[in-house]
Each structure stands twice: as C-alpha cells, then as structure tokens.
Write a protein that holds these residues in place. Structure first.
Motif, PDB file in Angstrom:
ATOM      1  N   VAL A  31      23.677 -33.529   9.268  1.00 16.31           N
ATOM      2  CA  VAL A  31      24.193 -34.487  10.239  1.00 16.31           C
ATOM      3  C   VAL A  31      23.106 -35.438  10.718  1.00 16.31           C
ATOM      4  N   LYS A  93      30.507 -28.076  17.252  1.00 12.47           N
ATOM      5  CA  LYS A  93      31.220 -29.150  17.949  1.00 12.47           C
ATOM      6  C   LYS A  93      30.290 -30.318  18.222  1.00 12.47           C
ATOM      7  N   ARG A  95      27.849 -31.264  16.401  1.00 15.49           N
ATOM      8  CA  ARG A  95      27.692 -31.963  15.126  1.00 15.49           C
ATOM      9  C   ARG A  95      28.898 -32.867  14.859  1.00 15.49           C
ATOM     10  N   PHE A  96      30.084 -32.355  15.165  1.00  8.72           N
ATOM     11  CA  PHE A  96      31.286 -33.161  14.942  1.00  8.72           C
ATOM     12  C   PHE A  96      31.290 -34.377  15.863  1.00  8.72           C
ATOM     13  N   HIS A 100      31.568 -38.231  14.916  1.00 10.99           N
ATOM     14  CA  HIS A 100      32.661 -39.011  15.498  1.00 10.99           C
ATOM     15  C   HIS A 100      32.107 -40.328  16.051  1.00 10.99           C
ATOM     16  N   ASN A 135      37.955 -39.556  14.371  1.00 13.14           N
ATOM     17  CA  ASN A 135      38.124 -38.141  14.047  1.00 13.14           C
ATOM     18  C   ASN A 135      38.183 -37.934  12.540  1.00 13.14           C
ATOM     19  N   ALA A 138      34.761 -38.546  10.966  1.00 14.60           N
ATOM     20  CA  ALA A 138      33.853 -37.429  11.252  1.00 14.60           C
ATOM     21  C   ALA A 138      34.146 -36.247  10.340  1.00 14.60           C
ATOM     22  N   ALA A 139      35.431 -35.953  10.130  1.00  9.11           N
ATOM     23  CA  ALA A 139      35.806 -34.837   9.261  1.00  9.11           C
ATOM     24  C   ALA A 139      35.398 -35.115   7.816  1.00  9.11           C
ATOM     25  N   LEU A 142      31.569 -34.632   7.744  1.00  7.12           N
ATOM     26  CA  LEU A 142      31.132 -33.253   7.917  1.00  7.12           C
ATOM     27  C   LEU A 142      31.477 -32.387   6.717  1.00  7.12           C
ATOM     28  N   SER A 171      30.274 -26.362  10.548  1.00  7.11           N
ATOM     29  CA  SER A 171      31.331 -26.816  11.453  1.00  7.11           C
ATOM     30  C   SER A 171      31.735 -25.688  12.389  1.00  7.11           C
ATOM     31  N   ALA A 175      37.482 -26.464  13.508  1.00  9.09           N
ATOM     32  CA  ALA A 175      37.500 -27.619  12.618  1.00  9.09           C
ATOM     33  C   ALA A 175      37.714 -27.200  11.173  1.00  9.09           C
ATOM     34  N   ARG A 179      40.790 -28.357   8.696  1.00  4.90           N
ATOM     35  CA  ARG A 179      40.541 -28.977   7.392  1.00  4.90           C
ATOM     36  C   ARG A 179      41.151 -28.154   6.264  1.00  4.90           C
TER      37      ARG A 179
END
Length: 293
Positions: A31, A93, A95-96, A100, A135, A138-139, A142, A171, A175, A179
């Motif tokens: 990240v 979180k 990192r997400f 984001h 969102n 970000a997904a 990640l 993650s 999350a 996914r």
C-alpha cells in the motif's frame, strides 16, 4: 463494477497505478508504494488531532471535535497528503482507507482539493457515486485486480481460505469476505450479521449486508435477506451456535431443494455466514517453487 459507468476508467487507472508501484504479485499488497506512486504521502500527524483542535478559535472547537468523530480519512490534494483517523486501529482497515483516498485522487473528475470521508460514506452499499468509485478503486488496488479471485478459484471454498487470502493481501477479514463473495467463479453467497443475536427467543441477528457471485444469483436468485433474520426462518444461521452444522437445503429458482454447504465464523465485531454449492478444490494452490543454486 457493471453498475458504474466509470468502471472501465477506474480499471485502467488502477492497473496503471499498480504497475507504476510494481505491486502486482507482491504480498501483502504494498500500500505504501501504491500511495507513493500516486505522488501522495500519509501524514505523520492527524489534521484533526486534539492538540490542533485546541488551537482553533473557541467557536470552531465543538464543530471540529464533532467532525473528528465522523471522519475516517481525507486527502488534501494541494499538499498531496492523506490523513487517516488514529481511531482506526485495525491495520487492514487503515490500508483500505489509504487506498480509498488514493482513488479519490487518481480520478480526474473528483477534483475537490480537500476530500473527507466519514463512517457513512465508507460504509458498504453507499449510493454516493464518488464514494462507490473510491470504494471500488480501493478494492481493485488492494486485491490486485483479478489476482485475488484467481487465487480464490484455486482454493477450497471455506472460511479458512478467506482468512488465508485476507492475510496474503493484507486486508481486513470483512473486506476479504466481501471480495470473495462478489468475485468467486463458483456459486457463493455471504451474509454479514451482528456479532451476537439482538434477541434470544427466537435467536435473531441483525443483517448488515449480503453479497453473492453471479453463479449463485443464476441458481438461487439475488442475495436478498431481511434486516432481521432468525434461525427458525433461516436454518443456516444455526451454524453460528452449532459449528457442526455443515449443510442445509435451499430452494433454487425452480423450487428444487438444493443441498448447500454452510460455514459460520466471527470476529470480535461481526458474524459471517458463508454459503456455497459444493465443489472439489484444493485448500491451498499448488505453486512451483524454484530454489536458487
């Protein structure tokens, strides 16, 4: 992604950033390198730290303290800085949230110089277009686009596989569950519920969200369950209190009773129920290992 008109553009920009950061195939997903490749930095201090708020005029302090409780992250485009609330103590979180905010920055149509995100905008299912885009971006960052789903397809469906993938990509479990249940090539659905029942007679859980793969939707219909769910109406919830429950019957789109597997698991904050049609898969992918001379 199909519901976003900007999906193709998000994919293109995410792929470009992952390549610039040399992030593909590196685990956990780097990240910090992705943020740096976007020419951003994460702030050492927090813009809404109490020491800074206390220096603001008295008439602003109450407002700023209220904002502090809501905002999880913000990106200052002018200073090229990402701020993440210190109240977020879960590494996955954080990192997400960093990715984001990075996505807000790399999308040219989101041109606000200062973009703040609170608990509402970061929640799953938000209808705000910019937040859905951030969102999704970000997904994609990640989970390295299709790498996650390719890894998942080569593993046996189980909560153990999801935990292994969450650790691999860095993650949160939540999350990874989302996914997994959105991209797995099999027939998979996941339900996110309250950690404990809201009432005990009968045991009733508050549903937070639910997701399903296209394969599940084709056989069982869209993943739609009520906000309050009882084990009486939905026997698969019994797995939350009776781990030995491994399968239940569910009606498919034609009214036929289909046997599906059940796996329930929990974090200190949330309960998860994983449902899927059985298939024969390995628990871990078979990989070639080369040993240097």
């Amino acid at each position: 992604m199909e519901s976003l008109e900007s999906a193709a553009d998000i994919n293109k920009r995410v792929d470009r950033l992952l390549r610039a950061a040399d992030a593909y195939g590196r685990f956990p997903t780097p990240v910090e390198d992705i943020v740096a490749a976007a020419k951003l930095v994460q702030a050492d201090g927090y813009v809404l730290d109490e020491s800074m708020i206390s220096q603001a005029p008295a008439y602003l302090r109450t407002l700023l303290r209220s904002a502090k409780q809501k905002i999880q992250g913000l990106v200052d485009r002018r200073e090229r800085v990402i701020h993440i609330s210190p109240d977020i103590d879960h590494a996955g979180k954080r990192r997400f949230v960093a990715l984001h905010e990075t996505t807000h920055d790399i999308l040219p149509h989101q041109q606000d110089l200062l973009y703040a995100d609170d608990t509402e905008t970061l929640a799953a299912g938000t209808r705000r277009l910019f937040e859905r885009e951030a969102n999704q971006g970000a997904a994609e960052l990640l989970f390295q686009r299709t790498r996650f789903e390719n890894d998942a397809a080569d593993m046996e469906i189980s909560s153990g596989a999801i935990r292994a993938l969450a650790e691999r990509y860095g993650s949160s479990l939540h999350a990874a569950v989302r996914r997994y249940a959105e991209t797995h090539p099999g027939q998979v659905a996941a339900i996110v519920l309250s950690r404990t029942p809201t009432t005990s007679n009968p045991p009733t859980w508050a549903r937070q969200e639910c997701m399903a793969t296209p394969g599940w939707t084709a056989q069982f219909g869209p993943a739609r369950w009520p906000r309050l769910m009882t084990a009486t109406d939905y026997p698969f919830l019994t797995a939350l209190t009776l781990p030995s429950l491994g399968h239940v019957q569910l009606p498919d789109m034609n009214g036929n009773a289909i046997m599906v597997q059940v796996d329930a698991f929990q974090t200190p904050y949330t309960s998860f129920v994983l449902l899927w049609s059985p298939q024969r898969r390995r628990l871990l992918p078979r990989r070639k290992i080369y040993v240097a001379a």
